[in-house]
Design an enzyme around this catalytic site. Structure first.
Site, PDB file in Angstrom:
ATOM      1  N   GLY A  10       0.803  -1.228   0.000  1.00  0.00           N
ATOM      2  CA  GLY A  10       0.000   0.000   0.000  1.00  0.00           C
ATOM      3  C   GLY A  10       0.832   1.272   0.000  1.00  0.00           C
ATOM      4  N   ARG A  14      -1.913   6.533   3.093  1.00  0.00           N
ATOM      5  CA  ARG A  14      -1.362   7.493   4.075  1.00  0.00           C
ATOM      6  C   ARG A  14      -0.166   6.902   4.813  1.00  0.00           C
ATOM      7  NH1 ARG A  14      -6.997   9.135   4.263  1.00  0.00           N
ATOM      8  NH2 ARG A  14      -7.349   6.958   4.763  1.00  0.00           N
ATOM      9  N   MET A  15      -0.317   5.665   5.324  1.00  0.00           N
ATOM     10  CA  MET A  15       0.796   5.062   6.062  1.00  0.00           C
ATOM     11  C   MET A  15       1.893   4.585   5.117  1.00  0.00           C
ATOM     12  SD  MET A  15       0.936   5.301   9.215  1.00  0.00           S
ATOM     13  CE  MET A  15       2.297   4.168   9.354  1.00  0.00           C
ATOM     14  N   GLY A  97       0.247  -3.589  10.721  1.00  0.00           N
ATOM     15  CA  GLY A  97      -0.378  -2.483  11.456  1.00  0.00           C
ATOM     16  C   GLY A  97      -1.836  -2.275  11.117  1.00  0.00           C
ATOM     17  N   HIS A 154     -10.373  10.223  15.310  1.00  0.00           N
ATOM     18  CA  HIS A 154      -9.576  10.004  14.095  1.00  0.00           C
ATOM     19  C   HIS A 154     -10.192  10.743  12.911  1.00  0.00           C
ATOM     20  CE1 HIS A 154      -7.707   6.664  16.331  1.00  0.00           C
ATOM     21  NE2 HIS A 154      -6.714   6.770  15.447  1.00  0.00           N
ATOM     22  N   LYS A 158     -11.197   7.108   8.290  1.00  0.00           N
ATOM     23  CA  LYS A 158     -10.880   5.852   8.989  1.00  0.00           C
ATOM     24  C   LYS A 158     -12.043   4.871   8.880  1.00  0.00           C
ATOM     25  CE  LYS A 158      -9.087   3.941  13.310  1.00  0.00           C
ATOM     26  NZ  LYS A 158      -8.102   3.104  12.624  1.00  0.00           N
ATOM     27  N   GLY A 164      -8.173   0.425  16.815  1.00  0.00           N
ATOM     28  CA  GLY A 164      -7.455  -0.697  17.418  1.00  0.00           C
ATOM     29  C   GLY A 164      -6.755  -0.270  18.704  1.00  0.00           C
TER      30      GLY A 164
HETATM   31  P1  NAD Z   1      -5.136   4.305   3.323  1.00  0.00           P
HETATM   32  O1  NAD Z   1      -6.536   4.028   2.860  1.00  0.00           O
HETATM   33  O2  NAD Z   1      -4.578   5.663   3.176  1.00  0.00           O
HETATM   34  O3  NAD Z   1      -4.125   3.290   2.591  1.00  0.00           O
HETATM   35  C1  NAD Z   1      -4.409   1.922   2.360  1.00  0.00           C
HETATM   36  C2  NAD Z   1      -3.518   1.446   1.227  1.00  0.00           C
HETATM   37  O4  NAD Z   1      -3.703   0.031   1.075  1.00  0.00           O
HETATM   38  C3  NAD Z   1      -3.833   2.094  -0.144  1.00  0.00           C
HETATM   39  O5  NAD Z   1      -2.623   2.505  -0.742  1.00  0.00           O
HETATM   40  C4  NAD Z   1      -4.450   0.933  -0.928  1.00  0.00           C
HETATM   41  O6  NAD Z   1      -4.199   1.060  -2.317  1.00  0.00           O
HETATM   42  C5  NAD Z   1      -3.663  -0.224  -0.317  1.00  0.00           C
HETATM   43  N1  NAD Z   1      -4.230  -1.535  -0.636  1.00  0.00           N
HETATM   44  C6  NAD Z   1      -5.534  -1.924  -0.651  1.00  0.00           C
HETATM   45  N2  NAD Z   1      -5.628  -3.195  -1.053  1.00  0.00           N
HETATM   46  C7  NAD Z   1      -4.359  -3.627  -1.301  1.00  0.00           C
HETATM   47  C8  NAD Z   1      -3.810  -4.853  -1.770  1.00  0.00           C
HETATM   48  N3  NAD Z   1      -4.575  -5.910  -2.060  1.00  0.00           N
HETATM   49  N4  NAD Z   1      -2.453  -4.945  -1.906  1.00  0.00           N
HETATM   50  C9  NAD Z   1      -1.650  -3.898  -1.603  1.00  0.00           C
HETATM   51  N5  NAD Z   1      -2.123  -2.698  -1.169  1.00  0.00           N
HETATM   52  C10 NAD Z   1      -3.462  -2.576  -1.027  1.00  0.00           C
HETATM   53  O7  NAD Z   1      -5.113   3.826   4.868  1.00  0.00           O
HETATM   54  P2  NAD Z   1      -4.099   4.296   6.018  1.00  0.00           P
HETATM   55  O8  NAD Z   1      -4.616   5.499   6.713  1.00  0.00           O
HETATM   56  O9  NAD Z   1      -2.701   4.276   5.474  1.00  0.00           O
HETATM   57  O10 NAD Z   1      -4.306   3.095   7.050  1.00  0.00           O
HETATM   58  C11 NAD Z   1      -4.090   1.741   6.666  1.00  0.00           C
HETATM   59  C12 NAD Z   1      -4.332   0.842   7.871  1.00  0.00           C
HETATM   60  O11 NAD Z   1      -3.323   1.100   8.871  1.00  0.00           O
HETATM   61  C13 NAD Z   1      -5.677   1.064   8.575  1.00  0.00           C
HETATM   62  O12 NAD Z   1      -6.169  -0.189   9.021  1.00  0.00           O
HETATM   63  C14 NAD Z   1      -5.315   1.938   9.770  1.00  0.00           C
HETATM   64  O13 NAD Z   1      -6.220   1.828  10.845  1.00  0.00           O
HETATM   65  C15 NAD Z   1      -3.967   1.349  10.127  1.00  0.00           C
HETATM   66  N6  NAD Z   1      -3.087   2.211  10.919  1.00  0.00           N
HETATM   67  C16 NAD Z   1      -2.394   1.583  11.903  1.00  0.00           C
HETATM   68  C17 NAD Z   1      -1.493   2.296  12.656  1.00  0.00           C
HETATM   69  C18 NAD Z   1      -0.675   1.571  13.688  1.00  0.00           C
HETATM   70  O14 NAD Z   1       0.192   2.186  14.348  1.00  0.00           O
HETATM   71  N7  NAD Z   1      -0.879   0.249  13.849  1.00  0.00           N
HETATM   72  C19 NAD Z   1      -1.293   3.670  12.427  1.00  0.00           C
HETATM   73  C20 NAD Z   1      -2.014   4.271  11.402  1.00  0.00           C
HETATM   74  C21 NAD Z   1      -2.910   3.530  10.648  1.00  0.00           C
END
Ligand code: NAD
Length: 266
Positions: A10, A14-15, A97, A154, A158, A164
């Site tokens: 991904g 964002r992450m 994550g 958030h 989200k 989580g």
């Molecule tokens: P986002 O929607 O900005 O990004 C998600 C990414 O996943 C996108 O680039 C999308 O294209 C990609 N994706 C979707 N299906 C895919 C696949 N089959 N193969 C590869 N990539 C794929 O989301 P985000 O804000 O970056 O958050 C992502 C996750 O991380 C969420 O579950 C969020 O809650 C979690 N998060 C966790 C933490 C932590 O510290 N654990 C911190 C921030 C966010």
């Protein structure tokens, strides 16, 4: 020491972007592959060119895994489950994550942890992991006569609620109380809920704007209140923690670890 070769899933999210940015200048990790979904607009783009040769965003997960020692996954629940199944076949170490996984989704992670080391955390920041320890201690000292409520905020995009991290904090309160999270939690309140039962653990989700992540645990006593809060102002804290976890996890025996293991706080 050679840097850990990392496949980022991904990279346009964002992450994902935060991970690529945070990898610049680090000597303990090197981005070796970037894999996004089949229809991601970023496919074919070169990323991470600031730190070395850069890599091309691809949809070929197997190829990305084969040239990497560990993968980092902050994507969606279905993508995380599918990646964990392929990683199990290849015994690939992982840092995961993605939040919002159900007990059924977790089975894929448990399968992977049998053949490879994995770090799974609802929050990769140092501050939140410290907060979890403080909350456990406070709940243990004060006991269930102090009403415990968790409020998280958030950004509007989200997907899962409560976060989580809020669930981790609620479980920390239950651990401090010596009670069961499954029996004592209450997600939001609506209607004729009656007086608050002693030991209930309230969890509430607020959504709006571009808030990166805020968590407050309030402990209400008779005539006094304690509030323990964490506010993330940059995704770089999660990204730095996840990269540190990637460098750490590839040398561990198979099993499931969390950030307390990575930080040596256990
Ligand atoms: P986002 O929607 O900005 O990004 C998600 C990414 O996943 C996108 O680039 C999308 O294209 C990609 N994706 C979707 N299906 C895919 C696949 N089959 N193969 C590869 N990539 C794929 O989301 P985000 O804000 O970056 O958050 C992502 C996750 O991380 C969420 O579950 C969020 O809650 C979690 N998060 C966790 C933490 C932590 O510290 N654990 C911190 C921030 C966010």
């Amino acid at each position: 020491m050679n840097p850990a070769l990392v496949c980022v899933l991904g990279p346009s999210g964002r992450m994902g972007r935060a991970l690529l940015d945070a990898s610049a200048g680090r000597t303990d990790v090197r981005i070796s592959a970037a894999v996004d979904r089949e229809d991601a607009p970023a496919l074919g783009n070169r990323v991470n060119e600031g730190s070395g040769a850069g890599v091309e965003v691809s949809a070929d997960l197997r190829a990305g895994f084969l040239i990497s020692e560990v993968y980092i996954d902050f994507t969606t629940v279905s993508s995380t489950v599918a990646a964990a199944r392929l990683a199990t076949e290849l015994a690939k170490p992982a840092v995961i994550g993605t939040t919002g996984l159900s007990a059924e989704d977790e089975i894929a992670l448990e399968g992977l942890a049998k053949v490879a080391p994995i770090v799974v955390a609802s929050n990769f920041s140092l501050g939140v992991n410290l907060l979890v320890g403080l909350v456990t201690k406070a709940a243990a000292v004060l006991g269930p006569t102090w009403d415990a409520e968790v409020v998280e905020t958030h950004h509007r995009a989200k997907r899962d609620a409560p976060s989580g991290t809020a669930l981790t904090l609620a479980k920390a309160i239950a651990a401090g109380h010596g009670s069961s999270y499954a029996e004592m939690h209450r997600h939001g309140r609506d209607g004729d809920v009656g007086p608050r039962p002693q030991g209930e653990i309230g969890v509430h989700a607020v959504r709006g704007g571009d808030v990166i992540g805020e968590h407050t645990v309030s402990l209400y006593g008779a005539g006094e209140r304690i509030e323990l809060s964490h506010r993330a102002t940059s995704r770089s804290i999660f990204a730095a923690g996840a990269l540190r976890a990637a460098a750490w996890v590839k040398d561990q025996p198979p099993g499931r670890y969390d950030m307390l293991d990575v930080l040596g706080l256990r």
